[in-house]
Design an enzyme around this catalytic site. Structure first.
Site, PDB file in Angstrom:
ATOM      1  N   PHE A   8      -2.303   8.083 -19.500  1.00 15.22           N
ATOM      2  CA  PHE A   8      -0.912   8.412 -19.185  1.00 15.22           C
ATOM      3  C   PHE A   8      -0.096   8.336 -20.469  1.00 15.22           C
ATOM      4  O   PHE A   8       0.930   7.680 -20.547  1.00 15.22           O
ATOM      5  CB  PHE A   8      -0.399   7.424 -18.125  1.00 15.22           C
ATOM      6  CG  PHE A   8       0.750   7.946 -17.294  1.00 15.22           C
ATOM      7  CD1 PHE A   8       0.825   9.277 -16.908  1.00 15.22           C
ATOM      8  CD2 PHE A   8       1.757   7.085 -16.880  1.00 15.22           C
ATOM      9  CE1 PHE A   8       1.879   9.741 -16.132  1.00 15.22           C
ATOM     10  CE2 PHE A   8       2.815   7.534 -16.104  1.00 15.22           C
ATOM     11  CZ  PHE A   8       2.881   8.872 -15.728  1.00 15.22           C
ATOM     12  N   LYS A 120     -12.119  15.703 -26.171  1.00 12.82           N
ATOM     13  CA  LYS A 120     -13.269  16.326 -26.842  1.00 12.82           C
ATOM     14  C   LYS A 120     -14.466  15.382 -26.956  1.00 12.82           C
ATOM     15  O   LYS A 120     -15.597  15.825 -27.092  1.00 12.82           O
ATOM     16  CB  LYS A 120     -12.874  16.754 -28.272  1.00 12.82           C
ATOM     17  CG  LYS A 120     -11.779  17.784 -28.334  1.00 12.82           C
ATOM     18  CD  LYS A 120     -11.270  17.995 -29.752  1.00 12.82           C
ATOM     19  CE  LYS A 120     -10.328  16.939 -30.227  1.00 12.82           C
ATOM     20  NZ  LYS A 120      -8.962  16.953 -29.826  1.00 12.82           N
ATOM     21  N   VAL A 147     -10.093  22.721 -26.695  1.00 14.70           N
ATOM     22  CA  VAL A 147     -10.058  23.599 -27.872  1.00 14.70           C
ATOM     23  C   VAL A 147      -8.790  24.445 -27.766  1.00 14.70           C
ATOM     24  O   VAL A 147      -8.620  25.188 -26.805  1.00 14.70           O
ATOM     25  CB  VAL A 147     -11.289  24.526 -27.917  1.00 14.70           C
ATOM     26  CG1 VAL A 147     -11.229  25.451 -29.136  1.00 14.70           C
ATOM     27  CG2 VAL A 147     -12.588  23.725 -27.907  1.00 14.70           C
ATOM     28  N   GLY A 149      -5.560  23.351 -27.441  1.00 10.66           N
ATOM     29  CA  GLY A 149      -4.426  22.813 -26.676  1.00 10.66           C
ATOM     30  C   GLY A 149      -4.091  23.735 -25.507  1.00 10.66           C
ATOM     31  O   GLY A 149      -4.906  23.926 -24.619  1.00 10.66           O
ATOM     32  N   GLY A 202       4.976  14.340 -37.158  1.00  7.35           N
ATOM     33  CA  GLY A 202       4.177  14.100 -35.955  1.00  7.35           C
ATOM     34  C   GLY A 202       2.990  15.037 -35.789  1.00  7.35           C
ATOM     35  O   GLY A 202       2.356  15.068 -34.736  1.00  7.35           O
ATOM     36  N   LYS A 220     -14.630  20.977 -32.226  1.00  4.04           N
ATOM     37  CA  LYS A 220     -14.127  22.105 -31.426  1.00  4.04           C
ATOM     38  C   LYS A 220     -15.048  23.322 -31.559  1.00  4.04           C
ATOM     39  O   LYS A 220     -15.297  24.037 -30.583  1.00  4.04           O
ATOM     40  CB  LYS A 220     -12.702  22.459 -31.848  1.00  4.04           C
ATOM     41  CG  LYS A 220     -11.682  21.407 -31.442  1.00  4.04           C
ATOM     42  CD  LYS A 220     -10.354  21.698 -32.097  1.00  4.04           C
ATOM     43  CE  LYS A 220      -9.284  20.710 -31.668  1.00  4.04           C
ATOM     44  NZ  LYS A 220      -8.117  20.752 -32.565  1.00  4.04           N
ATOM     45  N   GLY A 311       0.015  19.697 -28.622  1.00  9.83           N
ATOM     46  CA  GLY A 311       1.328  19.436 -28.022  1.00  9.83           C
ATOM     47  C   GLY A 311       1.167  19.010 -26.570  1.00  9.83           C
ATOM     48  O   GLY A 311       0.260  19.493 -25.885  1.00  9.83           O
TER      49      GLY A 311
HETATM   50  N1  LIG Z   1      -1.732  15.416 -27.805  1.00  5.29           N
HETATM   51  C1  LIG Z   1      -2.217  16.636 -27.929  1.00  5.29           C
HETATM   52  O1  LIG Z   1      -1.526  17.554 -28.379  1.00  5.29           O
HETATM   53  C2  LIG Z   1      -3.634  16.951 -27.499  1.00  5.29           C
HETATM   54  C3  LIG Z   1      -4.094  18.297 -27.548  1.00  5.29           C
HETATM   55  C4  LIG Z   1      -5.400  18.586 -27.107  1.00  5.29           C
HETATM   56  C5  LIG Z   1      -6.226  17.543 -26.672  1.00  5.29           C
HETATM   57  N2  LIG Z   1      -5.735  16.255 -26.677  1.00  5.29           N
HETATM   58  C6  LIG Z   1      -6.619  15.185 -26.192  1.00  5.29           C
HETATM   59  O2  LIG Z   1      -6.061  14.662 -25.006  1.00  5.29           O
HETATM   60  C7  LIG Z   1      -6.358  13.280 -24.892  1.00  5.29           C
HETATM   61  C8  LIG Z   1      -5.058  12.509 -24.704  1.00  5.29           C
HETATM   62  O3  LIG Z   1      -4.234  12.729 -25.824  1.00  5.29           O
HETATM   63  P1  LIG Z   1      -2.789  12.064 -25.929  1.00  5.29           P
HETATM   64  O4  LIG Z   1      -2.123  12.705 -27.083  1.00  5.29           O
HETATM   65  O5  LIG Z   1      -2.143  12.078 -24.605  1.00  5.29           O
HETATM   66  O6  LIG Z   1      -3.189  10.561 -26.313  1.00  5.29           O
HETATM   67  P2  LIG Z   1      -2.316   9.245 -26.096  1.00  5.29           P
HETATM   68  O7  LIG Z   1      -0.868   9.575 -26.125  1.00  5.29           O
HETATM   69  O8  LIG Z   1      -2.857   8.240 -27.045  1.00  5.29           O
HETATM   70  O9  LIG Z   1      -2.673   8.786 -24.591  1.00  5.29           O
HETATM   71  C9  LIG Z   1      -3.894   8.263 -24.233  1.00  5.29           C
HETATM   72  C10 LIG Z   1      -3.737   7.573 -22.897  1.00  5.29           C
HETATM   73  O10 LIG Z   1      -4.999   7.067 -22.470  1.00  5.29           O
HETATM   74  C11 LIG Z   1      -4.820   5.729 -22.012  1.00  5.29           C
HETATM   75  N3  LIG Z   1      -6.067   4.993 -22.058  1.00  5.29           N
HETATM   76  C12 LIG Z   1      -6.742   4.470 -23.109  1.00  5.29           C
HETATM   77  N4  LIG Z   1      -7.877   3.859 -22.701  1.00  5.29           N
HETATM   78  C13 LIG Z   1      -7.913   4.004 -21.358  1.00  5.29           C
HETATM   79  C14 LIG Z   1      -8.815   3.584 -20.346  1.00  5.29           C
HETATM   80  N5  LIG Z   1      -9.931   2.909 -20.636  1.00  5.29           N
HETATM   81  N6  LIG Z   1      -8.527   3.894 -19.057  1.00  5.29           N
HETATM   82  C15 LIG Z   1      -7.401   4.566 -18.729  1.00  5.29           C
HETATM   83  N7  LIG Z   1      -6.521   5.004 -19.647  1.00  5.29           N
HETATM   84  C16 LIG Z   1      -6.766   4.712 -20.935  1.00  5.29           C
HETATM   85  C17 LIG Z   1      -3.729   5.166 -22.887  1.00  5.29           C
HETATM   86  O11 LIG Z   1      -3.183   4.013 -22.273  1.00  5.29           O
HETATM   87  P3  LIG Z   1      -1.877   3.281 -22.864  1.00  5.29           P
HETATM   88  O12 LIG Z   1      -0.719   4.186 -22.521  1.00  5.29           O
HETATM   89  O13 LIG Z   1      -1.852   2.018 -22.089  1.00  5.29           O
HETATM   90  O14 LIG Z   1      -2.110   3.127 -24.328  1.00  5.29           O
HETATM   91  C18 LIG Z   1      -2.783   6.362 -22.915  1.00  5.29           C
HETATM   92  O15 LIG Z   1      -1.976   6.364 -21.772  1.00  5.29           O
HETATM   93  C19 LIG Z   1      -7.107  12.894 -26.169  1.00  5.29           C
HETATM   94  O16 LIG Z   1      -8.488  12.887 -25.898  1.00  5.29           O
HETATM   95  C20 LIG Z   1      -6.734  14.007 -27.140  1.00  5.29           C
HETATM   96  O17 LIG Z   1      -7.709  14.247 -28.119  1.00  5.29           O
HETATM   97  C21 LIG Z   1      -4.476  15.929 -27.073  1.00  5.29           C
END
Ligand SMILES: NC(=O)c1ccc[n+]([C@@H]2O[C@H](COP(=O)([O-])OP(=O)(O)OC[C@H]3O[C@@H](n4cnc5c(N)ncnc54)[C@H](OP(=O)(O)O)[C@@H]3O)[C@@H](O)[C@H]2O)c1
Length: 336
Positions: A8, A120, A147, A149, A202, A220, A311
């Site tokens: 989340f 990934k 891959v 976003g 960011g 990817k 994003g």
């Molecule tokens: N951000 C992007 O633009 C983007 C784009 C493509 C793919 N992704 C992928 O999407 C995924 C999430 O990215 P994000 O940017 O949202 O990361 P993030 O902001 O770091 O969020 C990760 C979330 O996972 C939670 N978490 C960690 N360990 C956990 C567990 N064991 N059980 C349940 N929840 C857990 C974290 O909890 P806490 O809130 O308590 O820390 C946090 O809420 C990643 O794998 C990333 O590579 C991201």
């Protein structure tokens, strides 16, 4: 359609917001009424089989920093024990172990839940095993957000391959590196200054290693090549050269001769990641935090897709897209 959301953070919260924004549209256009029945972060969870109040969960996360109470149950167990049709997996990527996403996906498959993920890690570590598990349990696995976003690179590639053969793929798969190279090119900035700016705005993590050393692009590329059936290679088999410490004089020289240096992923004779000089007029030669991929097809020629590579809202839209695909597929009785 009952959903468990694991993770989340940026993407998980954007996905929850998108469900609120699009609920009327989803019902009227697709006849889909998604219900979040569990949200789990690293510290807590909230559950309600009738459907949670998303607004309340978002507010609680923003004020307290976590959802629900500390409950001592691990996420995989919550996934296994919650009655739902789909797991949305949006926990942090770990390229080495695939965890915690890998265990979450296994728990979902074992309890006959479809999986939509943008993580990934599990795909890098166990691409074919995850597909096999989904098939074995008669459920679907989708990961278009892993891959590109929100940019549907994998779907586009699949469309290109239908009725044709993809001969090679070249593209930019990491927006952070592209932002850095574009800054160096536009302002003559050094690599270190451009990286600092990417972090300030960011685009880059505090630890940018996985991006700038080419590892994120390689993962990817591996996911894409396996998804499209071009290769069964793993990351170990990718030749990787990143952009760390690239000389700004080289970047400026390229610009002066109508070219640009970009970190290019290639699938042709094997898979590789390498800084490459491109003609400025090549459609793949985009600037800023964008992705661009060219699929060279045997009969229909080259085709290019361009879009933002990351994003929160963008990636959330890909989760929703996958969810709708799953809904369509399971209505038709199709499995992974
Ligand atoms: N951000 C992007 O633009 C983007 C784009 C493509 C793919 N992704 C992928 O999407 C995924 C999430 O990215 P994000 O940017 O949202 O990361 P993030 O902001 O770091 O969020 C990760 C979330 O996972 C939670 N978490 C960690 N360990 C956990 C567990 N064991 N059980 C349940 N929840 C857990 C974290 O909890 P806490 O809130 O308590 O820390 C946090 O809420 C990643 O794998 C990333 O590579 C991201």
């Amino acid at each position: 359609l009952r959903i468990v959301l694991a993770g989340f953070g940026v993407v998980g919260q954007s996905f929850a917001e998108l469900l609120v924004l699009k609920s009327a549209d989803l019902a009227s256009r697709y006849g889909v009424v998604p219900r979040l029945v569990a949200i789990v972060d690293s510290e807590g969870s909230v559950l309600d089989g009738r459907g949670l109040s998303i607004k309340k969960a978002l507010q609680e996360k923003r004020t307290k920093g976590r959802v629900g109470d500390r409950n001592g149950r691990d996420t995989a167990r919550i996934i296994a024990e919650t009655e739902a049709e789909v797991l949305i997996e949006a926990t942090p990527t770990n390229f080495r172990t695939g965890e915690p996403g890998l265990s979450h996906m296994k728990a979902a498959f074992a309890s006959k839940k479809h999986v939509v993920t943008c993580n990934k890690g599990p795909l890098a570590v166990a691409f074919h095993a995850m597909h096999e598990l989904a098939r074995h349990n008669g459920v679907q696995l989708r990961y278009s957000g892993a891959v590109g976003g929100g940019t549907p690179i994998l779907d586009f590639g699949q469309s290109c391959a239908r009725g044709d053969d993809i001969v090679s793929v070249t593209g930019i798969l990491n927006g952070t590196c592209n932002f850095i190279l574009s800054k160096m090119e536009q302002d003559g900035a050094t690599f270190d200054d451009a990286l600092k700016l990417a972090q300030k705005e960011g685009y880059a993590e505090a630890d940018p290693t996985l991006d700038i050393d080419g590892y994120d692009s390689a993962v990817k590329l591996v996911i894409m090549a396996n998804h499209l059936g071009l290769s069964r290679a793993t990351v170990k088999e990718v030749k990787i050269k990143g952009i760390r410490g690239i000389d700004s004089r080289e970047v400026v020289r390229a610009r002066e001769s109508g070219r640009a240096i970009r970190l290019i992923a290639t699938a042709e004779h094997g898979l590789s990641i390498s800084p490459t000089s491109l003609d400025r007029n090549d459609p793949v030669c985009v600037s800023g935090a964008y992705n661009a991929v060219k699929f060279h097809c045997r009969f229909s020629g080259p085709k290019v897709i361009i879009g933002k590579g990351a994003g929160g809202p963008e990636t959330a839209s890909s989760l929703l897209r996958d969810l709708l695909d799953i809904r369509g597929a399971f209505n038709e009785g199709v499995t992974a």
